[in-house]
Design an enzyme around this catalytic site. Structure first.
Site, PDB file in Angstrom:
ATOM      1  N   CYS A 104       0.955  -2.957  -2.947  1.00 34.72           N
ATOM      2  CA  CYS A 104       0.550  -4.419  -2.882  1.00 34.72           C
ATOM      3  C   CYS A 104       1.220  -5.117  -2.580  1.00 34.72           C
ATOM      4  CB  CYS A 104      -0.678  -4.478  -4.009  1.00 34.72           C
ATOM      5  SG  CYS A 104      -1.416  -6.042  -3.694  1.00 34.72           S
TER       6      CYS A 104
ATOM      7  N   HIS B  42     -10.433   3.856  -6.637  1.00 35.86           N
ATOM      8  CA  HIS B  42      -9.561   3.781  -6.085  1.00 35.86           C
ATOM      9  C   HIS B  42      -8.055   3.234  -6.480  1.00 35.86           C
ATOM     10  CE1 HIS B  42      -7.114   1.013  -2.186  1.00 35.86           C
ATOM     11  NE2 HIS B  42      -6.454   0.680  -3.914  1.00 35.86           N
TER      12      HIS B  42
ATOM     13  N   HIS C 150      -3.820   3.536  -7.328  1.00 40.44           N
ATOM     14  CA  HIS C 150      -2.312   4.522  -6.855  1.00 40.44           C
ATOM     15  C   HIS C 150      -1.470   4.950  -7.951  1.00 40.44           C
ATOM     16  CE1 HIS C 150      -1.800   0.777  -4.034  1.00 40.44           C
ATOM     17  NE2 HIS C 150      -3.409   0.636  -4.632  1.00 40.44           N
TER      18      HIS C 150
ATOM     19  N   ASN D 273      -1.078   4.438  -3.080  1.00 38.69           N
ATOM     20  CA  ASN D 273      -1.940   5.052  -3.530  1.00 38.69           C
ATOM     21  C   ASN D 273      -2.191   6.330  -3.682  1.00 38.69           C
ATOM     22  OD1 ASN D 273      -4.911   2.896  -2.290  1.00 38.69           O
ATOM     23  ND2 ASN D 273      -2.803   2.535  -0.824  1.00 38.69           N
TER      24      ASN D 273
ATOM     25  N   ARG E 217      -4.508   0.394   6.067  1.00 40.28           N
ATOM     26  CA  ARG E 217      -4.921  -1.183   5.495  1.00 40.28           C
ATOM     27  C   ARG E 217      -3.973  -1.362   4.607  1.00 40.28           C
ATOM     28  NH1 ARG E 217      -5.127  -3.782   0.519  1.00 40.28           N
ATOM     29  NH2 ARG E 217      -7.039  -2.560   0.199  1.00 40.28           N
ATOM     30  N   ASP E 218      -4.046   0.151   3.018  1.00 39.98           N
ATOM     31  CA  ASP E 218      -3.725  -0.370   2.114  1.00 39.98           C
ATOM     32  C   ASP E 218      -1.728   0.067   2.054  1.00 39.98           C
ATOM     33  OD1 ASP E 218      -3.306  -1.531  -0.507  1.00 39.98           O
ATOM     34  OD2 ASP E 218      -4.632   0.053  -1.635  1.00 39.98           O
TER      35      ASP E 218
HETATM   36 ZN    ZN Z   1      -4.782  -0.272  -3.434  1.00 36.22          ZN
END
Ligand code: ZN
Length: 302
Positions: free
Chosen positions: A239, A206, A208, A248, A13-14
């Site tokens: 993002c 979470h 980065h 990430n 996803r990210d």
């Molecule tokens: Zn993220």
């Protein structure tokens, strides 16, 4: 401090979402299958967002269906609003990641509404959520906003209190969306969250690695008492709505660090390295992380 941690793999996803060239569904499914086989059983495999805004995620329903039979896989999908929830449930999702930005500016940029409006919508969604659907609440820009800069911890805690008032027994992802959080800030907010809600709410971090503090922040969150961390193989990420944000924290870096510390991740690093290396070479990807390169040269030197 926890001697066993859970890693949530978020590259599909990210990590994939900012990649321009469309990654075919079968290739996404292959990455998810390999990550699951390497011991990463919690995987954020896509999102139900406007496909015009994030075309790479347009096949999340298809990816969800094609990975449904994988053993032990806990597939989660990101949703930013009630419509995303409806689409995700219709596609058979059982684990939702509801994202709200702590910062109004980032929330407006993401979903074109103030944070308070998103919080109210989240409350309404919880009331209609069918039984048996797991939910993670991702609070984006918990530490820093691409538009407003460093977040005021008091404001973030106030908004967390509003979100947790609806339902405290959710998992909350404290997200350093821009990668500008620093370890002291992370440790301090995590400790305060655990002090206030640690009895009922499970928190995750979470991070980065935009400024090279990804691992330091994971370590700070772990030392403050967390045991659940998001990471992306190949250090993929960025993002589309957080200008300048890069990857990430790399899953292989996190696994390597925890292995060195004697903390159990359940992940087979060798298997993970193979797939991280392939992911880093995807056309249009901007990979991150150190361990892939370091281990490759260590082998050559030996
Ligand atoms: Zn993220």
């Amino acid at each position: 401090m926890n001697r066993r941690v859970t890693l949530v793999e978020v590259a599909p996803r990210d990590g994939f979402q900012p990649i321009g060239p469309f990654i075919p569904s079968e290739e996404k499914v292959a990455f998810i299958t390999q990550a699951n086989a390497a011991g990463l059983h919690r995987i954020e495999l896509g999102s139900f967002v406007n496909p015009k805004a994030v075309p790479q995620m347009a096949d999340t329903g298809e990816v969800l269906r094609r990975t449904a039979a994988l053993p032990r896989l806990d597939a989660q999908v990101l949703v930013p609003n009630a419509r995303g929830v409806a689409d995700a449930l219709a596609a058979g999702a059982r684990h939702l990641v509801y994202v709200i930005s702590a910062s109004d500016a980032h929330n407006r940029s993401n979903v074109r509404r103030d944070t308070a409006v998103s919080i109210a919508e989240y409350g309404a969604v919880l009331q209609t959520l069918p039984a048996g659907i797991a939910i993670r609440l991702n609070v984006a820009t918990t530490f820093d906003c691409p538009f407003d800069g460093r977040m005021d911890a008091g404001l973030v805690l106030e908004r967390l209190a509003q979100m947790l008032a609806f339902r405290p027994d959710v998992e909350v992802g404290l997200c350093d969306t821009t990668g500008r959080a620093e370890p002291e800030q992370v440790g301090s907010l995590v400790r305060e969250c655990l002090r206030r809600w640690g009895g009922t709410t499970r928190f995750a971090f979470h991070g980065h690695d935009t400024y090279g503090l990804g691992l330091a922040n994971v370590s700070a969150a772990w030392q403050a008492g967390l045991e659940c961390f998001d990471a992306a193989f190949g250090g993929l990420g960025g993002c589309p709505f957080a200008p300048g944000a890069t990857g990430n924290v790399a899953t292989e870096d996190v696994v390597w660090m925890f292995q060195r510390m004697g903390v159990e991740t359940g992940v087979d690093l060798q298997e993970l390295l193979g797939l991280a290396t392939r992911a880093a070479a995807l056309p249009g990807a901007s990979p991150g992380g150190r361990v892939r390169t370091a281990l490759a040269s260590a082998t050559r030197c030996a």
